[in-house]
Design a protein around this motif. Structure first.
Motif, PDB file in Angstrom:
ATOM      1  N   LEU A 279       0.670  -0.590  -0.112  1.00  0.00           N
ATOM      2  CA  LEU A 279      -0.497   0.075   0.304  1.00  0.00           C
ATOM      3  C   LEU A 279       0.339   1.642  -0.400  1.00  0.00           C
ATOM      4  N   LYS A 280       0.467   2.570  -0.985  1.00  0.00           N
ATOM      5  CA  LYS A 280       0.724   3.653  -0.374  1.00  0.00           C
ATOM      6  C   LYS A 280       1.807   3.931   0.407  1.00  0.00           C
ATOM      7  N   SER A 284      -1.563   2.850   6.144  1.00  0.00           N
ATOM      8  CA  SER A 284      -2.633   2.302   6.071  1.00  0.00           C
ATOM      9  C   SER A 284      -2.089   0.372   5.215  1.00  0.00           C
ATOM     10  N   TYR A 372      -7.416   0.670   4.997  1.00  0.00           N
ATOM     11  CA  TYR A 372      -7.737  -0.525   4.642  1.00  0.00           C
ATOM     12  C   TYR A 372      -8.608  -2.142   5.525  1.00  0.00           C
ATOM     13  N   ASN A 785       0.151   3.349  -8.875  1.00  0.00           N
ATOM     14  CA  ASN A 785      -0.299   3.162  -6.943  1.00  0.00           C
ATOM     15  C   ASN A 785      -1.101   3.734  -6.604  1.00  0.00           C
ATOM     16  N   HIS A 786      -1.587   4.040  -7.308  1.00  0.00           N
ATOM     17  CA  HIS A 786      -2.772   5.484  -7.075  1.00  0.00           C
ATOM     18  C   HIS A 786      -3.512   5.438  -6.677  1.00  0.00           C
ATOM     19  N   GLU A 787      -4.213   5.778  -5.199  1.00  0.00           N
ATOM     20  CA  GLU A 787      -5.127   5.766  -4.006  1.00  0.00           C
ATOM     21  C   GLU A 787      -6.413   6.400  -4.415  1.00  0.00           C
ATOM     22  N   GLN A 788      -7.384   5.332  -4.842  1.00  0.00           N
ATOM     23  CA  GLN A 788      -8.867   6.165  -5.232  1.00  0.00           C
ATOM     24  C   GLN A 788      -9.846   5.776  -3.919  1.00  0.00           C
ATOM     25  N   MET A 795     -11.555   2.614  -0.635  1.00  0.00           N
ATOM     26  CA  MET A 795     -10.875   2.302  -0.845  1.00  0.00           C
ATOM     27  C   MET A 795     -10.380   1.454  -2.117  1.00  0.00           C
ATOM     28  N   PRO A 798      -4.835  -1.501  -4.647  1.00  0.00           N
ATOM     29  CA  PRO A 798      -3.739  -1.241  -5.076  1.00  0.00           C
ATOM     30  C   PRO A 798      -2.904  -1.606  -6.517  1.00  0.00           C
TER      31      PRO A 798
END
Length: 809
Positions: A279-280, A284, A372, A785-788, A795, A798
């Motif tokens: 995870l970025k 998280s 998450y 690896n953008h968080e959306q 979420m 990833p």
């Protein structure tokens, strides 16, 4: 050789057998409709039995490699038709002395017209593949085969290469790559028609082989149940389509067409495995190990004399990227179709599928920092069994094509929650049947289609507080006419709906036209009504998930609407690469739109203060009227430039979604009855329930959507790149960003603010055709690896690395 008399007698036997057995328990209106059909077919059969003179045409249909094409539609002027048999051969008895026009259509090939003598025998006809994007055949737009360039509504066709090369394990994922389409929490949106409204029924009708594929109780799409391993093409119809397909087609239609067996047996096995990246954000991360997903697909299809047989098997295990989540499934399906040797044009079969899943999931996160991780570590375990059985039949009676389609869909959910006092188990039956009658007009002037669709739904579940039933009956008719360079389409449908004995009905209409301005330029305009009645879940669900409660609303009313659009489709060709550009302006309006809203829907019990929270929660409400206008543009191409093969699918959608009644009070909750309540306390309007009270923008809508997928191939190698962009959604439910939900589920406003410039997601893939039988695919999804966050407290995945090996024989 069969005579007209023999054909007609056999057709009468087929017709009488099916009508006396399949429809003997039908309703009064159904019997009345069928009586009309029987009278019409008797007239045509009488004409056949008393024909003065009989001729017959015979021939064979093949492709450019001299392989026979089975099931091609063959007709002559004015009204006679059949389909090619297992050897590609056909015979058409008729009674015309002069030369006749022979018309042939087949999905994936260009249509063919040929003038022949009335007694011609052993005619050899070679069909060419639909190399031009404009000549692709689409069925969903009018319930018959027609070239996409002449369709009067915005329509996209997606070929299966994209599904295979992107290593698609769930059809929901591929939908997010389609122009103008996005899926939020399992709900499909076309041109911003739905946004996000948890638990609301679908405004987009998802179909499998022309029949609804949504659960009976909640009208929700079961994306996992759709066969990714056996797809011929996807057809996306944008805009209100209720005239042809009824309720749930308020916002459009997604029709998934399964592949039919080819002349040679096909055997395919696919094995895939993937691993989620870290995870970025460090805050998280909930696990020190990388989670995985892996599975397989098996697919076999062949023709055994007159029988078409397809068998498919799919298995998946996903360890999940969020804490406590996992997904395991096994799915099996079999499709059959038998072409009768004694009755020309008669074919029938049975399709069946079954899936079992075991999954854990959660609805809301713990916080933005622990995005998450589930709220209070609460997860829901769901064990689901779903199966469908689809009997079907097609036959001709002297120029009239009859189609019978039916589906029995059973859905069983065994839900385990952290609170044993909350029973969320649910199950439902959905029985769907459709009888369709189609008439091709002389000299390819058009097609007249009529039919009757019926569905019955029942659910006896604790989640809905007992037994509930709904019934829907809908006769419909549509005319598609061609005159010179013009194509016209118009139709009507009468919906009769009842739930638990409460009945309502509505008649809806559609009309459209297309004009061939030049050989490659097509102009179109269309107008159509939409209609969606509430699901059992929307009216009667009663449950809770932790501190979140959901209340029933038996008074929920049906949604209605209409859609109008004008568009242009322009074909082009560059070297050996060709395709089309399509631009449309659309205007859609809805009345009585349904959304979930939070409030105090139960009176407070002052004798039990600890139960105060049980009075607050969500319920489905009619929130007023809305309008969505915008522009939809797409560019589709395939072919080769020099020695490099190129496929492209690019689209941009702009929408302006607004509430037309932002200050209308659509409900008053129980807080208005409290002692000393303010004059407007408990009154809900669209404006005061939104996070942005300065605007009348609809919630959870993106003003801008951009999608692109480009694939280049050279010899054994191919490289593909996908990109998806959505702008920031300006408005959401105010309750998620204000107390008490703001404190109970923190960080939702932070999650929205972090991506105020919108979301850019990119995927990349490489494949190598190792041999004629072996292919290797490597895919990276969410390359950066953008968080959306597509809806509050949820979420999206990833970065994911995937590897797939496909073996074909």
């Amino acid at each position: 050789m069969q005579t007209n008399k023999g054909i007609a007698k056999k057709s009468i036997l087929v017709r009488d057998f099916i009508l006396s057995n399949f429809f003997m328990r039908a309703s009064y209106w159904f019997k009345f409709f069928l009586a009309t059909i029987i009278i019409a077919t008797n007239l045509f059969c009488w004409k056949a039995l008393h024909a003065q003179q009989a001729f017959s045409l015979s021939g064979m249909i093949e492709d450019e490699t001299h392989k026979p094409l089975i099931g091609a539609s063959v007709s002559i002027n004015p009204q006679t038709g059949t389909v090619s048999d297992i050897n590609g051969k056909f015979t058409i008895p008729h009674s015309y002395n002069d030369s006749v026009d022979l018309y042939i259509t087949y999905l994936g090939y260009e249509s063919h017209k040929q003038r022949v003598a009335p007694y011609a025998q052993n005619i050899l006809i070679t069909l060419k593949p639909s190399g031009s994007q404009l000549n692709q055949i689409v069925v969903s737009a009018g319930k018959y085969n027609q070239e996409i360039k002449r369709v009067t509504v915005s329509t996209d066709i997606i070929k299966p290469y994209l599904i295979e090369n992107k290593v698609t394990v769930n059809m929901e994922n591929i939908m997010n790559q389609l122009p103008g389409v996005n899926v939020v929490d399992g709900q499909a949106n076309i041109r911003g028609g739905s946004g996000w409204s948890y638990g609301a029924g679908s405004r987009v009708l998802v179909m499998l082989d022309d029949m609804p594929y949504i659960t009976g109780d909640a009208n929700q799409v079961q994306w996992k149940f759709l066969p990714t391993e056996n797809i011929e093409q996807l057809e996306v119809i944008k805009g209100a389509s209720s005239v042809l397909y009824g309720s749930s087609a308020l916002n459009g239609v997604i029709n998934i067409r399964t592949a039919k067996p080819k002349d040679k047996p096909q055997l395919q096995f696919t094995s895939f495995a993937g691993i989620y990246d870290k995870l970025k954000r460090d805050s998280s991360r909930w696990s020190n190990t990388n989670r995985m997903q892996y599975g397989f697909n098996f697919f076999e299809s062949q023709r055994i004399k007159r029988l078409d047989l397809t068998v498919a098997l799919n298995g998946l295990k996903d360890e999940g990227y969020r804490m406590g989540e996992r997904d395991e499934r096994i799915r099996f399906s079999v499709n059959t179709n038998y072409r009768n040797a004694k009755v020309a044009g008669l074919q029938y079969g049975l399709n069946a599928s079954i899936m079992s899943t075991n999954a854990q999931s959660f609805l809301l996160w713990e916080s933005w920092q622990q995005a998450y991780t589930s709220l209070d570590s609460q997860t829901t375990n769901s064990k689901t069994t779903i199966f469908s059985i689809d009997p079907h039949a097609d036959f001709f009676v002297w120029g009239l094509k009859h189609r019978i389609r039916s589906r029995i869909l059973r859905n069983i959910n065994d839900i385990e929650t952290i609170d044993p006092s909350v029973n969320q188990d649910n199950a439902s039956w959905m029985v769907y049947g459709e009888y369709q009658l189609q008439k091709e007009l002389p000299r390819q002037l058009g097609v007249i289609t009529g039919g009757l669709a019926m569905s019955n739904v029942s659910s006896n579940s604790p989640l809905y507080n007992g037994l509930h039933t709904s019934h829907n009956t809908a006769p419909y008719v549509q005319a598609d006419i061609r005159y010179k360079r013009w194509s016209f389409s118009s139709g009507a449908r009468h919906e009769i709906f009842s739930m638990d004995g409460n009945r309502e009905s509505k008649t809806i209409f559609r009309a459209g036209s297309s004009f061939e301005a030049t050989k490659s330029t097509f102009l179109r305009a269309s107008y159509g009504h939409g209609y969606r009645f509430p699901s059992i879940a929307e009216r009667y669900i009663s449950t809770s998930a932790g501190a979140i409660n959901v209340f029933p609303n038996p008074q929920l009313r049906s949604e209605t609407g209409w859609n109008a659009e004008v568009g242009i489709k322009q074909g082009f060709k560059i070297s050996n690469w060709q395709g089309f550009a399509d631009v449309a302006y659309f205007h859609t309006e809805y009345q009585n739109m349904v959304e979930f809203n939070f409030g105090q829907w139960k009176a407070l019990d002052f004798n039990n203060p600890s139960a105060f929270l049980k009075s607050f929660g969500f319920t489905s409400l009619n929130i007023g009227d809305a309008r969505i206008t915008g522009i939809d543009a797409a560019l589709t191409g395939s072919g080769a430039i020099s020695e490099i093969g190129i496929r492209s699918l690019v689209g941009y959608t702009y929408i302006n979604p607004v509430s037309l009644t932002p200050d209308r009070v659509f409900v008053t909750d129980s807080s208005a009855n409290l002692p000393g309540a303010a004059p407007k306390q408990g009154q809900y309007t669209y404006r005061n329930t939104g996070s942005d009270t300065s605007t009348n923008t609809l919630k959870y809508r993106y003003n801008h959507l951009f999608k692109a997928d480009i694939e280049a191939s050279y010899k054994m190698w191919s490289v593909g790149y996908s990109i998806r962009y959505n702008s920031y959604y300006k408005n959401s439910d105010r309750v998620f960003e204000t107390p008490p939900i703001r404190f109970a589920v923190p960080g939702i406003a932070d999650g929205r603010a972090i991506n105020k410039d919108g979301d850019w997601l990119m995927d990349m893939r490489v494949s190598c055709q190792l041999t004629s039988n072996f292919k290797l695919n490597a895919v990276v999804n969410n390359l950066t690896n953008h968080e959306q966050m597509t809806r509050p407290a949820d979420m999206r995945p990833p970065r994911l690395f995937m590897l797939q090996l496909t073996v074909k024989f």
